[in-house]
Motif scaffolding. Structure first.
Motif, PDB file in Angstrom:
ATOM      1  N   GLN A 166       0.741  -1.148  -0.038  1.00  0.00           N
ATOM      2  CA  GLN A 166      -0.123  -0.043  -0.107  1.00  0.00           C
ATOM      3  C   GLN A 166       0.901   1.257   0.035  1.00  0.00           C
ATOM      4  O   GLN A 166       0.391   2.418  -0.672  1.00  0.00           O
ATOM      5  N   ALA A 167       1.833   1.255   0.605  1.00  0.00           N
ATOM      6  CA  ALA A 167       3.002   2.341   0.586  1.00  0.00           C
ATOM      7  C   ALA A 167       3.437   2.542  -0.694  1.00  0.00           C
ATOM      8  O   ALA A 167       3.349   3.676  -1.097  1.00  0.00           O
ATOM      9  N   VAL A 168       3.801   1.589  -1.545  1.00  0.00           N
ATOM     10  CA  VAL A 168       4.275   1.676  -2.788  1.00  0.00           C
ATOM     11  C   VAL A 168       3.274   2.419  -3.797  1.00  0.00           C
ATOM     12  O   VAL A 168       3.563   3.528  -4.401  1.00  0.00           O
ATOM     13  N   ILE A 169       1.965   2.102  -3.631  1.00  0.00           N
ATOM     14  CA  ILE A 169       0.736   2.493  -4.228  1.00  0.00           C
ATOM     15  C   ILE A 169       0.534   3.890  -3.981  1.00  0.00           C
ATOM     16  O   ILE A 169       0.495   4.681  -4.828  1.00  0.00           O
ATOM     17  N   ARG A 170       0.681   4.238  -2.682  1.00  0.00           N
ATOM     18  CA  ARG A 170       0.558   5.551  -2.441  1.00  0.00           C
ATOM     19  C   ARG A 170       1.920   6.560  -2.968  1.00  0.00           C
ATOM     20  O   ARG A 170       1.588   7.721  -3.455  1.00  0.00           O
ATOM     21  N   HIS A 217       2.386  17.087 -10.331  1.00  0.00           N
ATOM     22  CA  HIS A 217       2.338  18.417 -11.088  1.00  0.00           C
ATOM     23  C   HIS A 217       0.962  19.084 -10.807  1.00  0.00           C
ATOM     24  O   HIS A 217       0.748  20.246 -10.817  1.00  0.00           O
ATOM     25  N   LEU A 218       0.234  18.388  -9.964  1.00  0.00           N
ATOM     26  CA  LEU A 218      -0.977  19.021  -9.385  1.00  0.00           C
ATOM     27  C   LEU A 218      -0.994  19.807  -8.107  1.00  0.00           C
ATOM     28  O   LEU A 218      -1.873  20.501  -7.649  1.00  0.00           O
ATOM     29  N   ASN A 266       0.970   6.857  -6.651  1.00  0.00           N
ATOM     30  CA  ASN A 266      -0.143   7.850  -6.816  1.00  0.00           C
ATOM     31  C   ASN A 266       0.700   9.492  -6.827  1.00  0.00           C
ATOM     32  O   ASN A 266       0.504  10.172  -7.474  1.00  0.00           O
ATOM     33  N   LEU A 267       1.396   9.618  -5.766  1.00  0.00           N
ATOM     34  CA  LEU A 267       2.085  10.938  -5.421  1.00  0.00           C
ATOM     35  C   LEU A 267       2.938  11.227  -6.862  1.00  0.00           C
ATOM     36  O   LEU A 267       2.875  12.076  -7.238  1.00  0.00           O
ATOM     37  N   GLU A 296      -0.960  14.060 -18.860  1.00  0.00           N
ATOM     38  CA  GLU A 296      -2.063  13.635 -18.642  1.00  0.00           C
ATOM     39  C   GLU A 296      -1.884  12.278 -17.627  1.00  0.00           C
ATOM     40  O   GLU A 296      -0.993  11.497 -17.613  1.00  0.00           O
ATOM     41  N   ILE A 297      -2.824  12.373 -16.462  1.00  0.00           N
ATOM     42  CA  ILE A 297      -2.806  11.013 -15.765  1.00  0.00           C
ATOM     43  C   ILE A 297      -3.875   9.984 -16.403  1.00  0.00           C
ATOM     44  O   ILE A 297      -4.884  10.281 -16.954  1.00  0.00           O
ATOM     45  N   VAL A 298      -3.271   8.776 -16.498  1.00  0.00           N
ATOM     46  CA  VAL A 298      -3.816   7.731 -16.788  1.00  0.00           C
ATOM     47  C   VAL A 298      -4.527   6.948 -15.668  1.00  0.00           C
ATOM     48  O   VAL A 298      -3.942   6.430 -14.868  1.00  0.00           O
TER      49      VAL A 298
END
Lengths: 197, 113
Positions: free
Chosen positions: A52-56, A65-66, A59-60, B15-17
């Motif tokens: 789960q830490a890897v998934i987080r 860029h947001l 996502n980061l 873009e994010i996929v």
């Protein structure tokens, strides 16, 4: 002379159709057997936490860029900090973990079971085909191939003047082996163990 | 084909996929190509295509499938997939083996035996 061999209808009834039906049934059987004997893996808390830490972290990374760069940096330090970062693993521990993964009996058993469940039915079916269905012309493939394929496709037939399009049942077995993969993905849904890639 | 829009709203950032949606969008492509190659194989066998004509027929069927898939994706690959290649080219070679199998089978049953 070599064209237009007339083949007995009994060959169609007793060779082509049974071979295809048997291969489909063996594929379905293998799918259900692999589902049944898959050992229920007790989830390991530590492994799930790491996953789960890897998934987080992923996502980061993809959404980096947001968010403002300061918050990105602070999050990154949270993950890769040397003292208590979530993803930081000292070098010795990393090697130990990898060695342990290979000795882990569950994973080795699973891999072996999957390999066996794929190899054994194929070998048995191939031996069965060779024993019962050799020595005659089984089918005609609708497209011509060069004569170099003759030894591969016609191995039970000892005449050298028969058109290469007329193949033995061993090549019908291989044609089924490759062509039924798509069929299995249609009737068995997504994760079926018939991929021998 | 229940496709889901997966692009982020800003247009000049990379873009994010959403990989879950992307994979679930790939499935109809794969299933429809496999199904069409099986049906195409049976049709080619019954009609008696031999040799080169049969392969041409296969690629014609695949082209029609690509056109249908592109039309379903409203001709903008970007909103459902990450590249045009996936819509147009993915799965063609995999379907070829199934096509040949069912083509051989139907051809033999109808014309030889």
């Amino acid at each position: 002379m070599a064209d237009d061999l007339v083949l007995d209808t009994a060959i169609r009834n007793w060779v082509l159709v049974p071979l295809s039906v048997v291969m489909v049934l063996i594929g379905v059987l293998r799918y259900f057997v692999s589902k049944l004997i898959r050992s229920s893996q007790n989830p390991d808390t530590k492994a799930i936490k790491e996953g789960q830490a890897v998934i987080r972290a992923r996502n980061l990374r993809s959404a980096a860029h947001l968010i403002p760069s300061k918050s990105f940096r602070s999050r990154r330090i949270y993950f890769t900090n040397e003292e208590n970062g979530l993803l930081y693993v000292p070098k010795e521990e990393a090697q130990k973990a990898q060695a342990q993964m290979f000795q882990d009996p569950n994973m080795a058993m699973d891999m072996m079971k999957k390999n066996l469940s794929m190899i054994i039915p194929q070998t048995l079916t191939f031996a069965w085909v060779n024993f019962f269905f050799s020595g005659f012309v089984a089918a005609k493939i609708p497209f011509p191939l060069t004569p170099r394929f003759r030894s591969m496709l016609q191995n039970g037939i000892d005449l050298s003047t028969v058109d290469v399009s007329y193949v033995s049942s061993r090549s019908w077995y291989f044609l089924n082996l490759f062509g039924l993969r798509g069929f299995f993905s249609l009737i068995l849904g997504e994760e079926n163990a018939t991929d021998d890639a | 084909m229940a496709t889901q829009d997966k692009r982020s709203d800003t247009s000049d950032f990379p873009e994010i996929v959403n990989t879950d949606n992307l994979q679930s969008n790939m499935k109809p492509i794969y299933y429809s190509r496999t199904f069409l190659s099986i049906i195409g194989g049976v049709i080619a066998g019954i009609w008696g295509f031999t040799g080169f004509t049969g392969f041409v027929f296969y690629f014609v069927v695949m082209l029609a499938a690509s056109f249908g898939l592109a039309a379903k994706a409203k001709f903008s690959a970007d909103s459902y997939f990450d590249s045009w290649n996936r819509v147009l080219l993915d799965g063609i070679l995999g379907g070829l083996m199934s096509f040949v199998l069912f083509w051989t089978f139907a051809y033999d049953i109808v014309h030889i035996f």
